[in-house]
Design an enzyme around this catalytic site. Sequence first.
Site, PDB file in Angstrom:
ATOM      1  N   LYS A  83      35.290  -4.916   6.929  1.00 23.72           N
ATOM      2  CA  LYS A  83      34.196  -5.515   7.171  1.00 23.72           C
ATOM      3  C   LYS A  83      33.900  -6.309   6.240  1.00 23.72           C
ATOM      4  O   LYS A  83      34.277  -6.099   4.713  1.00 23.72           O
ATOM      5  CB  LYS A  83      33.271  -3.151   7.312  1.00 23.72           C
ATOM      6  CG  LYS A  83      32.608  -2.974   8.119  1.00 23.72           C
ATOM      7  CD  LYS A  83      32.426  -3.454   9.574  1.00 23.72           C
ATOM      8  CE  LYS A  83      30.900  -2.790   9.752  1.00 23.72           C
ATOM      9  NZ  LYS A  83      31.212  -2.904  11.107  1.00 23.72           N
ATOM     10  N   GLY A 183      17.852   6.590  17.330  1.00 21.55           N
ATOM     11  CA  GLY A 183      17.899   5.260  17.345  1.00 21.55           C
ATOM     12  C   GLY A 183      17.895   4.583  18.412  1.00 21.55           C
ATOM     13  O   GLY A 183      19.176   4.928  19.223  1.00 21.55           O
ATOM     14  N   GLY A 185      17.851   1.013  18.685  1.00 27.16           N
ATOM     15  CA  GLY A 185      18.451  -0.423  18.067  1.00 27.16           C
ATOM     16  C   GLY A 185      19.014  -0.886  19.507  1.00 27.16           C
ATOM     17  O   GLY A 185      18.678  -0.719  20.808  1.00 27.16           O
ATOM     18  N   LYS A 186      19.702  -1.906  19.565  1.00 23.05           N
ATOM     19  CA  LYS A 186      20.708  -2.558  19.840  1.00 23.05           C
ATOM     20  C   LYS A 186      21.479  -1.692  20.839  1.00 23.05           C
ATOM     21  O   LYS A 186      21.487  -1.952  22.535  1.00 23.05           O
ATOM     22  CB  LYS A 186      21.541  -3.497  19.673  1.00 23.05           C
ATOM     23  CG  LYS A 186      20.339  -4.734  18.736  1.00 23.05           C
ATOM     24  CD  LYS A 186      21.275  -5.856  17.816  1.00 23.05           C
ATOM     25  CE  LYS A 186      22.329  -5.325  16.810  1.00 23.05           C
ATOM     26  NZ  LYS A 186      23.024  -6.198  15.857  1.00 23.05           N
ATOM     27  N   VAL A 187      21.982  -0.524  20.183  1.00 18.02           N
ATOM     28  CA  VAL A 187      22.918  -0.139  21.615  1.00 18.02           C
ATOM     29  C   VAL A 187      22.629   1.181  22.285  1.00 18.02           C
ATOM     30  O   VAL A 187      22.387   1.407  23.107  1.00 18.02           O
ATOM     31  CB  VAL A 187      23.892   0.725  20.657  1.00 18.02           C
ATOM     32  CG1 VAL A 187      25.135   1.021  21.556  1.00 18.02           C
ATOM     33  CG2 VAL A 187      24.662  -0.495  19.672  1.00 18.02           C
ATOM     34  N   GLY A 188      21.498   1.674  21.815  1.00 17.33           N
ATOM     35  CA  GLY A 188      20.777   3.014  21.346  1.00 17.33           C
ATOM     36  C   GLY A 188      20.228   2.415  22.806  1.00 17.33           C
ATOM     37  O   GLY A 188      19.609   3.011  23.958  1.00 17.33           O
TER      38      GLY A 188
END
Length: 359
Positions: A83, A183, A185-188
């Site tokens: 990472k 959340g 965001g992109k995934v939520g």
Amino acid sequence: MGVFTSTDDPSSTGHEQVVFCQDTQTGLRAIIGIYSTALGPALGGTRFYPYADEESALADVLDLSRGMAYKNALAGLDLGGGKAVIWGDPEQLKSEPLLRAYGRFVESLNGRYYTACDVGTYVADMDVIARETRYVTGRSVEHGGAGDSSVLTAWGVFQGMRAAAEHVWGAPTLNGRRVGVAGLGKVGKHLTRHLLDDHAEVVATDVDPRPREWVRANHPQVELVDDAALVAADIDVYAPCALGGALNDDTVPALRARVVAGAANNQLAHPGIEKLLAERGILYAPDYVVNAGGVIQVADEIEGFNFERAKLRATRIYDTTRQILRLADAEGVPPAVAADRLAERRMAEVGRLRAIHLR
């Protein structure tokens, strides 16, 4: 190009290598953590985030890179765990020169680490980084990549959630269940769509007003609340989909959900939280198991991306989650412990094959 420091024996963290990167002209300060290459080159995204200090950035990259090793192992990938973090506010600091400088540092590792998107970095950023390194995935479709990895991340979380629902309620569906998504965001956003398609009732929260407006415009049936209210809400499933540490000494006692399954990395704030969840009768589907769809997607890109193939692999997160939950019951341990054991077994058993030298 500024400073490049490689630490081959990074204290007692268990990491193979930790690299500190700095380019003063662009303002780049980055850390690359390689936890394990037992199964292959380390793969993990680059997080661009305004950490309070270098110590916080280092702690995050060490935790995240270790988690990636376990995630990739359980996803069945021939890839190790790594990472990277870029320390700074992406809204203020991100630029083409900075991203390309970072790409030079990634290239200097000669394939030991492949990068991809994470919090604060996007597909377009990967295209810029790729102008300086071969070891980048999660690129745009225009450049032969897989595009947005949040698509299959959300799909995998949904599959893991289905497996958890089957374990608790006897059927692999969220139909009629009340799910709290923390959340958007992109995934939520994608996860919310899957849940609504499965006829779940969704309650959600996000600190950013922009995704809240998106939900109001696109899914007005979703109830919006604040963070504290969501944790204590009368929900069946809690889905942390923002930053890590969502499950801590304050939130776990307040949870009323029977299942926790979400996209956020490192959801357990510290060791012992998994036991607290078990004591409260809350089934925790380990984050690095259910959120592996994104890394499956970007890993598929390395060999020439095929969406249907990658989606099929991400769908198998349902089977992996079922296996882990059954193993946890059989061995009398929390699911997080069972998942760790499976991942460590694969890294040890397959990783040792590298000692067999081929001519």
